[in-house]
Scaffold this motif. Structure first.
Motif, short mmCIF file in Angstrom:
data_model
loop_
_atom_site.label_atom_id
_atom_site.label_comp_id
_atom_site.label_asym_id
_atom_site.label_seq_id
_atom_site.Cartn_x
_atom_site.Cartn_y
_atom_site.Cartn_z
N LEU A 1 5.09 -1.08 -5.28
CA LEU A 1 5.24 -1.74 -6.57
C LEU A 1 4.08 -2.71 -6.76
O LEU A 1 3.84 -3.57 -5.92
CB LEU A 1 6.56 -2.50 -6.63
N ILE A 2 3.36 -2.56 -7.86
CA ILE A 2 2.29 -3.49 -8.21
C ILE A 2 2.79 -4.34 -9.37
O ILE A 2 3.07 -3.82 -10.45
CB ILE A 2 1.00 -2.74 -8.61
N LEU A 3 2.91 -5.64 -9.15
CA LEU A 3 3.33 -6.54 -10.22
C LEU A 3 2.09 -7.10 -10.91
O LEU A 3 1.23 -7.71 -10.26
CB LEU A 3 4.20 -7.66 -9.66
N ASP A 4 2.01 -6.89 -12.20
CA ASP A 4 0.82 -7.22 -12.97
C ASP A 4 0.96 -8.59 -13.62
O ASP A 4 1.86 -8.82 -14.43
CB ASP A 4 0.59 -6.15 -14.03
N PHE A 5 0.05 -9.50 -13.29
CA PHE A 5 0.02 -10.83 -13.89
C PHE A 5 -1.04 -10.94 -14.99
O PHE A 5 -1.31 -12.02 -15.47
CB PHE A 5 -0.25 -11.88 -12.81
N GLY A 6 -1.65 -9.80 -15.35
CA GLY A 6 -2.58 -9.80 -16.47
C GLY A 6 -4.04 -9.62 -16.12
O GLY A 6 -4.91 -9.78 -16.98
N SER A 7 -4.33 -9.28 -14.88
CA SER A 7 -5.73 -9.07 -14.49
C SER A 7 -6.34 -7.89 -15.24
O SER A 7 -5.68 -6.91 -15.55
CB SER A 7 -5.82 -8.82 -12.98
N GLN A 8 -7.64 -7.97 -15.50
CA GLN A 8 -8.34 -6.87 -16.15
C GLN A 8 -8.52 -5.68 -15.22
O GLN A 8 -8.83 -4.58 -15.68
CB GLN A 8 -9.72 -7.34 -16.64
N GLY B 1 -3.33 8.10 -1.00
CA GLY B 1 -2.23 9.04 -0.83
C GLY B 1 -0.86 8.39 -0.88
O GLY B 1 0.09 8.90 -0.27
N VAL B 2 -0.75 7.28 -1.60
CA VAL B 2 0.53 6.58 -1.70
C VAL B 2 0.90 6.44 -3.18
O VAL B 2 0.08 6.03 -3.99
CB VAL B 2 0.46 5.18 -1.04
N PHE B 3 2.15 6.76 -3.50
CA PHE B 3 2.63 6.63 -4.87
C PHE B 3 2.84 5.16 -5.21
O PHE B 3 3.33 4.38 -4.40
CB PHE B 3 3.95 7.38 -5.05
N CYS B 4 2.48 4.77 -6.44
CA CYS B 4 2.70 3.39 -6.87
C CYS B 4 2.91 3.36 -8.37
O CYS B 4 2.54 4.30 -9.08
CB CYS B 4 1.52 2.50 -6.48
N GLU B 5 3.50 2.29 -8.84
CA GLU B 5 3.65 2.05 -10.26
C GLU B 5 3.29 0.59 -10.55
O GLU B 5 3.53 -0.28 -9.70
CB GLU B 5 5.08 2.32 -10.74
N ILE B 6 2.74 0.35 -11.74
CA ILE B 6 2.44 -1.01 -12.19
C ILE B 6 3.56 -1.45 -13.14
O ILE B 6 3.89 -0.73 -14.08
CB ILE B 6 1.09 -1.06 -12.93
N HIS B 7 4.11 -2.61 -12.88
CA HIS B 7 5.12 -3.19 -13.75
C HIS B 7 4.75 -4.64 -14.04
O HIS B 7 4.07 -5.27 -13.22
CB HIS B 7 6.51 -3.12 -13.11
N PRO B 8 5.19 -5.21 -15.16
CA PRO B 8 4.88 -6.61 -15.45
C PRO B 8 5.55 -7.55 -14.46
O PRO B 8 6.61 -7.22 -13.89
CB PRO B 8 5.43 -6.81 -16.86
N TYR B 9 4.95 -8.72 -14.26
CA TYR B 9 5.50 -9.70 -13.31
C TYR B 9 6.92 -10.12 -13.70
O TYR B 9 7.68 -10.61 -12.86
CB TYR B 9 4.60 -10.94 -13.24
#
Length: 334
Positions: A11-18, A31-39
């Motif tokens: 899980l990637i929590l996005d704080f607004g980085s470009q 080779g790893v599954f991930c998703e970006i979600h808002p903080y």
């Protein structure tokens, strides 16, 4: 088919980085599954996602400002490894009892870190005593570490450039390992994924594609789908993926507003009709759109005019097709 989308997921929590998307790219390249979600992702949603590791992104915000973004508390109590990047490091420290303060000098661009102690992030990459190039972009800096952390690397502007809490598997860097300007950044991320988090690295985009197709077939069944095709990357990928799943149960509607690049509308029609053989309704409404926009200079009025006209045309064409139970879009723009 690989099952990492339900087991080895990050899980990637996005704080607004470009450059948050680059974090996801590095993880997927490994080779790893991930998703970006808002903080602001809820704790229940994080539990349901059940990540094997969490990455906190950078941000243009300042941890020292009231009301600045924070990670959900479950991030630090779920018992999974956490990697904080730039702002992610700062909010990790602030939330765990450390302190962040405005830096005396802002570090932006190429910088160098001095490796002080061994660390799981460095295995096979950096040696103690080495000076390594990284890419910095920060004004604030950590001034006090939370309990349990140790300093493993420093820089001129960041005395806590890389920190580690090995017991809880919490690691944080003040720089951006996801960008190419940090030469060994991808290797540091891989070490977090494999040496720290113990992930398998067997996921592929091909596996994701196969799984997505299975989900579409299961959801649609024998129904019909109408796809709003703009010709952009998002809607085009969605259309091709859905067509591969359900064939001619899909019909795409392409409303040509006359506002695309010269020749681009013809390219879209040729690509989808001749190359992909996807059923396509092409509505050449350029004269209508341009006529309604004639003499209009206010950007907001233009936006609303385009939107209302598009919906009117799309709705009329969808009714002509009839019987569709699903609407497909590549992007939902608020």
């Amino acid at each position: 088919m690989a099952t990492e989308t339900t087991s080895d997921r990050v899980l990637i929590l996005d704080f607004g980085s470009q450059v948050t998307q680059l974090i996801a790219r590095r993880v997927r390249e490994a080779g790893v599954f991930c998703e970006i979600h808002p903080y602001s992702m809820s704790e229940d949603a994080i539990r349901a996602y059940a990540p094997k590791a969490i990455i906190l992104s950078g941000s243009p915000a300042s941890v020292t400002e009231e009301g600045s973004p924070r990670a959900p508390g479950i991030v630090f109590t779920a018992g999974v490894p956490v990697l904080g990047i730039c702002y992610g490091q700062q909010t990790m420290c602030e939330q765990l009892g450390g302190k962040v303060e405005p830096g005396e000098t802002r570090e932006f661009g190429r910088a160098f870190v001095d490796v002080k102690e061994p660390c799981a992030l460095f295995e096979g990459v950096w040696q103690v005593g080495a000076r390594e190039q990284v890419w910095m972009s920060h004004g604030d800096r950590v001034a006090k570490l939370p309990e349990g952390f140790r300093i493993v690397a420093t820089s001129e502007g960041a005395p806590y450039a890389i920190i580690a809490d090995d017991a809880r598997r919490f690691y944080a860097v003040q720089f951006h390992p996801e960008v190419v300007h940090t030469p060994h950044g991808d290797a540091l991320i891989r070490n977090f994924l494999f040496s720290v988090s113990g992930l398998s690295g067997s996921w592929t985009m091909a596996a994701f594609k196969a799984q997505a197709i299975e989900k579409i077939r299961a959801q649609v069944g024998t129904g019909k789908v109408i796809c709003g095709l703009s010709g952009g990357v998002d809607s085009s990928v969605a259309a091709v993926l859905i067509h591969e799943a359900i064939g001619d149960q899909l019909t795409c509607i392409f409303v040509d507003t006359g506002l695309m690049r010269a020749g681009e509308a013809d390219e879209v029609v040729t690509l989808f009709r001749d190359h992909y053989n996807i059923p396509l309704v092409h509505v050449d409404a350029a004269d209508l759109f341009l006529g309604k926009l004639a003499g209009v200079s206010d950007p907001e009025v233009k936006r609303k005019t385009i939107g209302a006209t598009f919906i009117e045309i799309f709705d009329a064409e969808a009714k002509k097709i009839g019987g569709a139970g699903f609407l497909a879009q590549g992007t939902l723009t608020p």
